[in-house]
Scaffold this motif. Structure first.
Motif, PDB file in Angstrom:
ATOM      1  N   PRO A  45       0.811  -1.231   0.000  1.00  0.00           N
ATOM      2  CA  PRO A  45       0.000   0.000   0.000  1.00  0.00           C
ATOM      3  C   PRO A  45       0.842   1.278   0.000  1.00  0.00           C
ATOM      4  O   PRO A  45       0.461   2.272  -0.624  1.00  0.00           O
ATOM      5  CB  PRO A  45      -0.845  -0.116   1.281  1.00  0.00           C
ATOM      6  N   GLY A  46       1.987   1.263   0.674  1.00  0.00           N
ATOM      7  CA  GLY A  46       2.874   2.436   0.663  1.00  0.00           C
ATOM      8  C   GLY A  46       3.455   2.680  -0.722  1.00  0.00           C
ATOM      9  O   GLY A  46       3.609   3.828  -1.146  1.00  0.00           O
ATOM     10  N   ALA A  47       3.784   1.605  -1.424  1.00  0.00           N
ATOM     11  CA  ALA A  47       4.289   1.738  -2.800  1.00  0.00           C
ATOM     12  C   ALA A  47       3.204   2.337  -3.690  1.00  0.00           C
ATOM     13  O   ALA A  47       3.482   3.176  -4.554  1.00  0.00           O
ATOM     14  CB  ALA A  47       4.736   0.373  -3.334  1.00  0.00           C
ATOM     15  N   GLN A  48       1.944   1.911  -3.455  1.00  0.00           N
ATOM     16  CA  GLN A  48       0.843   2.441  -4.273  1.00  0.00           C
ATOM     17  C   GLN A  48       0.614   3.923  -3.990  1.00  0.00           C
ATOM     18  O   GLN A  48       0.452   4.707  -4.924  1.00  0.00           O
ATOM     19  CB  GLN A  48      -0.435   1.642  -4.004  1.00  0.00           C
ATOM     20  N   SER A  49       0.633   4.329  -2.721  1.00  0.00           N
ATOM     21  CA  SER A  49       0.427   5.762  -2.437  1.00  0.00           C
ATOM     22  C   SER A  49       1.600   6.600  -2.966  1.00  0.00           C
ATOM     23  O   SER A  49       1.412   7.739  -3.382  1.00  0.00           O
ATOM     24  CB  SER A  49       0.209   6.018  -0.937  1.00  0.00           C
ATOM     25  N   MET A  50       2.796   5.993  -2.971  1.00  0.00           N
ATOM     26  CA  MET A  50       3.970   6.712  -3.503  1.00  0.00           C
ATOM     27  C   MET A  50       3.791   7.047  -4.988  1.00  0.00           C
ATOM     28  O   MET A  50       4.269   8.075  -5.451  1.00  0.00           O
ATOM     29  CB  MET A  50       5.239   5.874  -3.288  1.00  0.00           C
ATOM     30  N   VAL A  51       3.088   6.185  -5.729  1.00  0.00           N
ATOM     31  CA  VAL A  51       2.812   6.455  -7.149  1.00  0.00           C
ATOM     32  C   VAL A  51       2.092   7.800  -7.282  1.00  0.00           C
ATOM     33  O   VAL A  51       2.475   8.644  -8.098  1.00  0.00           O
ATOM     34  CB  VAL A  51       1.946   5.331  -7.766  1.00  0.00           C
TER      35      VAL A  51
END
Length: 191
Positions: free
Chosen positions: A175-181
């Motif tokens: 989820p952190g990788a997705q929000s970083m996008v």
């Protein structure tokens, strides 16, 4: 990108996180505690209401301080600290020539604060790949950033709450990788 456009892009993340709250919550429910979507939306609602500034540094610092004071969990301090560190780059605009400096400052701040090195299924994996992509002279696009987040699916988490799920974390986007996008897209869009 000048300070006015950066401020506009960061404030617009409120709408993005409103649209993606359920998606992020679902991702975090599977391999975390299920609050990432709520936390990111709370943080960027505060950014929309409180952040100001007339220079790139002022906007980034104001964003970082606002995120630190309004987002819970691990992501608030990580994102907040990183925005404050990016403010130290001190450029008048974000351009294709200096974008890597901002991304590298962001990456180094997350590495320092989160004690991560890459390949551990975290937001850092997107930052690391974005930096390498820029180093190779390739432009960052939303599609490229999404691909970097998608690649965390195949990783086994070894950091953060997702690490408790060990092999069961494989097959899910961090989820952190997705929000970083979304965050990196706001910083690099049209640069």
């Amino acid at each position: 990108m000048n300070a006015e456009l950066l401020l506009q892009n960061l404030k617009a993340l409120k709408d993005t996180f409103e649209q993606e709250e359920q998606n992020l919550t679902q991702l975090d429910r599977v391999i975390g505690d299920g609050d990432h979507g709520v936390n990111m939306l709370r943080g960027f609602k505060a950014v929309d209401e409180k952040v100001s500034g007339t220079t790139i540094s002022e906007v980034l610092k104001s964003t970082g301080m606002t995120l630190m004071s309004s987002v819970g969990g691990a992501s608030g301090p990580l994102y907040g600290f990183s925005f404050v560190k990016m403010a130290g780059v001190d450029e008048d605009e974000i351009t294709s020539d200096n974008l890597k400096s901002f991304i590298d400052e962001f990456k180094n701040a997350v590495a320092t604060r989160g004690k991560v090195t890459g390949g551990e299924k975290t937001m850092y994996d997107v930052l690391l790949k974005a930096s390498k992509h820029l180093e190779e002279g390739q432009p960052l696009t939303n599609e490229v950033l999404q691909q970097f987040a998608d690649e965390t699916k195949e990783l086994e988490a070894t950091k953060g709450r997702a690490a408790y799920f060990k092999k069961d974390s494989v097959g899910h986007i961090d989820p952190g990788a997705q929000s970083m996008v979304y965050v990196l897209n706001a910083i690099s869009k049209d640069v």
